[in-house]
Enzyme design. Structure first.
Site, PDB file in Angstrom:
ATOM      1  NE  ARG A  55       4.913 -51.166  34.373  1.00  0.00           N
ATOM      2  CZ  ARG A  55       4.787 -50.086  33.609  1.00  0.00           C
ATOM      3  NH1 ARG A  55       5.241 -48.926  34.004  1.00  0.00           N
ATOM      4  NH2 ARG A  55       4.178 -50.148  32.458  1.00  0.00           N
ATOM      5  CG  ASP A  98       8.165 -48.515  31.343  1.00  0.00           C
ATOM      6  OD1 ASP A  98       7.305 -49.121  30.657  1.00  0.00           O
ATOM      7  OD2 ASP A  98       7.992 -47.357  31.774  1.00  0.00           O
ATOM      8  CG  PHE A  99       6.975 -54.634  29.245  1.00  0.00           C
ATOM      9  CD1 PHE A  99       8.252 -54.972  29.672  1.00  0.00           C
ATOM     10  CD2 PHE A  99       5.905 -55.412  29.680  1.00  0.00           C
ATOM     11  CE1 PHE A  99       8.468 -56.055  30.511  1.00  0.00           C
ATOM     12  CE2 PHE A  99       6.101 -56.496  30.522  1.00  0.00           C
ATOM     13  CZ  PHE A  99       7.385 -56.810  30.947  1.00  0.00           C
ATOM     14  CE  LYS A 154      -9.296 -66.105  25.408  1.00  0.00           C
ATOM     15  NZ  LYS A 154      -9.394 -66.209  26.870  1.00  0.00           N
ATOM     16  CE  LYS A 188      -8.253 -77.133  28.344  1.00  0.00           C
ATOM     17  NZ  LYS A 188      -8.022 -77.111  29.770  1.00  0.00           N
ATOM     18  CD  GLU A 222     -14.097 -71.236  33.196  1.00  0.00           C
ATOM     19  OE1 GLU A 222     -13.020 -71.115  33.781  1.00  0.00           O
ATOM     20  OE2 GLU A 222     -14.562 -70.369  32.452  1.00  0.00           O
ATOM     21  CG  ASP A 241     -12.872 -65.059  28.843  1.00  0.00           C
ATOM     22  OD1 ASP A 241     -11.693 -64.727  28.611  1.00  0.00           O
ATOM     23  OD2 ASP A 241     -13.192 -65.780  29.812  1.00  0.00           O
ATOM     24  CG  HIS A 246     -10.858 -71.444  25.030  1.00  0.00           C
ATOM     25  ND1 HIS A 246      -9.577 -71.282  24.586  1.00  0.00           N
ATOM     26  CD2 HIS A 246     -10.928 -70.755  26.197  1.00  0.00           C
ATOM     27  CE1 HIS A 246      -8.892 -70.545  25.460  1.00  0.00           C
ATOM     28  NE2 HIS A 246      -9.696 -70.210  26.433  1.00  0.00           N
ATOM     29  CE  LYS A 351     -11.244 -76.237  34.933  1.00  0.00           C
ATOM     30  NZ  LYS A 351     -11.598 -75.071  34.153  1.00  0.00           N
TER      31      LYS A 351
HETATM   32  C1  BG6 Z   1      -9.275 -68.600  29.669  1.00  0.00           C
HETATM   33  C2  BG6 Z   1     -10.368 -67.630  29.996  1.00  0.00           C
HETATM   34  O1  BG6 Z   1      -8.874 -68.460  28.324  1.00  0.00           O
HETATM   35  O2  BG6 Z   1      -9.734 -69.925  29.861  1.00  0.00           O
HETATM   36  C3  BG6 Z   1     -10.821 -67.817  31.426  1.00  0.00           C
HETATM   37  O3  BG6 Z   1      -9.899 -66.293  29.814  1.00  0.00           O
HETATM   38  C4  BG6 Z   1     -11.200 -69.255  31.669  1.00  0.00           C
HETATM   39  O4  BG6 Z   1     -11.929 -66.971  31.714  1.00  0.00           O
HETATM   40  C5  BG6 Z   1     -10.105 -70.206  31.202  1.00  0.00           C
HETATM   41  O5  BG6 Z   1     -11.424 -69.411  33.068  1.00  0.00           O
HETATM   42  C6  BG6 Z   1     -10.576 -71.647  31.251  1.00  0.00           C
HETATM   43  O6  BG6 Z   1      -9.506 -72.525  30.983  1.00  0.00           O
HETATM   44  P1  BG6 Z   1      -9.529 -74.030  31.490  1.00  0.00           P
HETATM   45  O7  BG6 Z   1      -8.328 -74.666  30.885  1.00  0.00           O
HETATM   46  O8  BG6 Z   1      -9.470 -73.965  32.991  1.00  0.00           O
HETATM   47  O9  BG6 Z   1     -10.820 -74.607  31.002  1.00  0.00           O
END
Ligand code: BG6
Length: 498
Positions: A55, A98-99, A154, A188, A222, A241, A246, A351
């Protein structure tokens, strides 16, 4: 789709890419660095052009400056050689748009004139609620042809009904064969290796069922919290989320039957069967088999961090979960009676994403009874931080004085040390390359998204009926105590050899 192209040959990557949301966080942090790496490795066709759309009013030099800055931040200095950088920047173009306004889309059609012989990939790195508008305006402006592909991120919707709306809107313009729904976990390295491990090794092929596996454990932890995304996250929560996409994709890859071949639909048909067989949650399972958590203030790596309700912009009454642990299962012949324990959370001590396949004990045990606790093989599949696979086996401890004492040790395949020269590519590099080649096996089909939502919706509805606040856990811990009790009630524990 040909198998030769899957093995890396005969790939056609001469596309043009139009990126919506080119100044956004994902584009700057992941997409431009991934495209740069592909270019550096010689995987982008010399003719490929990249159009940034956002934008903001910005001239081309200003845009190139922003991309260069992003690359300097997110690509290692030794990988950012001057020649490669100059070549990459010369591919870029930028248009302000502007989408939501159809009139502006002629800029894309005009940009296409010069590259008409190449397919155009449209990457929508924007909120899903405007996917439909963008697709319609692209079509109405004459920017698309019957080779154009669309890539979407997503979350697709918030539940089954809203995801169907989004999918309908995209599907009204693009056929399913040209829609690429990203779940970056599928890009991955280790996740891909799961397919190789399971289907290329008879050793695992014959053991991969309820006769030999006692339970499966998946942890996706995380350290980060909400990272300025409160508005989005509080509406979503950890189930939507992370689990809906995932974690369920990981469950699919572990639990699916061997596909007839590696074609996209053969793989996705098998994944859908798993999603359909997921054990639904009933009300009586909620207290026992599912734990929702929300972090309070705590310490991570020696640093104090605020609680979820104290994050910037927080609604201090929120009941949204930042952690979820659950015991579920896949109700079919292969997996009958095998629990799948899943847990994922923000603000955990480290993590860490890993899958542990716990094999059953020997039917008859002949060694020292006080070593019985050792006696089960485990396959540890680590996605991050260090990608690798280890098989825990029992061997005899060496030494004359040890008799038949057993020792537990890993047979390691640590990708960094096993293949020291090869850089492990980021998930987005692989996914972008597959889109360019027109291969869909690493992308999520519409029915996968919808079955995953159906299963999650059922759980969300049950939570809503109960209306209980999530359990608290201090930032820097492995989640609420109840998540530990959930697994210990079955005489097991979360795998702790981090
Ligand atoms: C995203 C989520 O899809 O994946 C985030 O919306 C999350 O909340 C992220 O932090 C984690 O991805 P990765 O590859 O760092 O494990």
């Amino acid at each position: 789709m040909s198998h030769s192209s899957r093995s890396g040959q005969a790939a056609r990557t001469d596309i043009d890419l139009a990126l919506f949301g080119a100044l956004g966080d994902l584009a700057q942090r992941k997409l431009f660095p991934a495209l740069f790496q592909l270019d550096r490795e010689g995987l982008l066709d010399p003719s490929t052009r990249l159009l940034g759309l956002a934008r903001q009013e910005l001239d081309l030099d200003g845009f190139k400056g922003r991309v260069e800055k992003a690359l300097k931040t997110h690509v290692k200095a030794e990988e950012l050689d001057r020649q490669a950088l100059a070549r990459f920047l010369s591919r870029l173009d930028y248009r302000q748009l502007d989408f939501t306004q159809p009139e502006g889309y002629t800029v894309i059609r005009d940009w296409r004139q010069a590259g008409q012989e190449r397919p155009m990939v449209v990457y929508l790195s924007v909120a899903a609620r405007i996917y439909g508008d963008i697709c319609r305006h692209l079509e109405a402006s004459g920017s698309l042809d019957d080779q154009s592909r669309v890539v979407v991120e997503k979350p697709i919707g918030h539940d089954l009904a809203s995801s169907a709306e989004v999918n309908d809107a995209i599907g009204a313009v693009f056929p399913e064969s040209r829609i690429y729904r990203i779940d970056h976990y599928l890009g991955k390295e280790t996740v891909q290796n799961l397919i190789a491990l399971r289907f290329a090794n008879p050793l695992f092929g014959t053991q991969w069922n309820q006769n030999h596996i006692s339970h499966v454990e998946i942890t996706v932890a995380e350290q980060v919290g909400i990272e300025g995304r409160w508005g989005y996250f509080d509406d979503a929560g950890q189930l939507r989320d992370m689990v809906q996409n995932h974690l369920l994709q990981l469950v699919c890859l572990i639990a699916m039957d061997p596909p007839a071949n590696l074609d996209a639909d053969a793989i996705r048909d098998e994944k859908v069967k798993v999603l359909k067989a997921l054990k639904p949650f009933t009300d009586d399972m909620l207290g026992r088999d599912v734990v929702r958590g929300q972090y309070t203030a705590g310490t991570i790596g020696g640093k104090s961090v605020p609680g979820y309700l104290e994050e910037e912009g927080a609604n201090t009454e929120s009941h949204t979960e930042s952690f979820v642990a659950m015991k579920t299962g896949v109700e079919n012949w292969r997996w009958a009676g095998v629990p799948f324990y899943l847990r994922t959370g923000k603000r955990m001590p480290e993590k860490l994403s890993q899958i542990i396949i716990h094999f059953r004990q020997q039917p008859h045990y002949i060694f020292d009874p006080d070593q019985r606790g050792l006696a089960a093989n485990k396959l540890v599949i680590r996605l991050q931080p260090e990608e690798g696979i280890a098989l825990e086996v029992l061997t005899k401890d060496s030494g004359l004085d040890k008799g038949m004492r057993l020792r537990r040790g890993p047979l390691h395949l640590d990708f960094n040390s096993a293949f020291p020269k090869s850089r492990i590519p980021d998930a987005y590099e692989r996914l972008l390359l597959e889109v360019m080649k027109g291969q869909q096996y690493l992308f999520v089909r519409r029915d996968e998204v919808e079955h995953a939502w159906q299963w999650c919706d059922n759980l969300i509805a049950a939570w809503a009926d109960r209306d209980e606040p999530p359990r608290r856990y201090p930032a820097g811990s492995w989640g609420p105590v109840a998540s530990i009790a959930m697994i210990t009630q079955d005489g097991r524990s979360w795998y702790e050899d981090y």
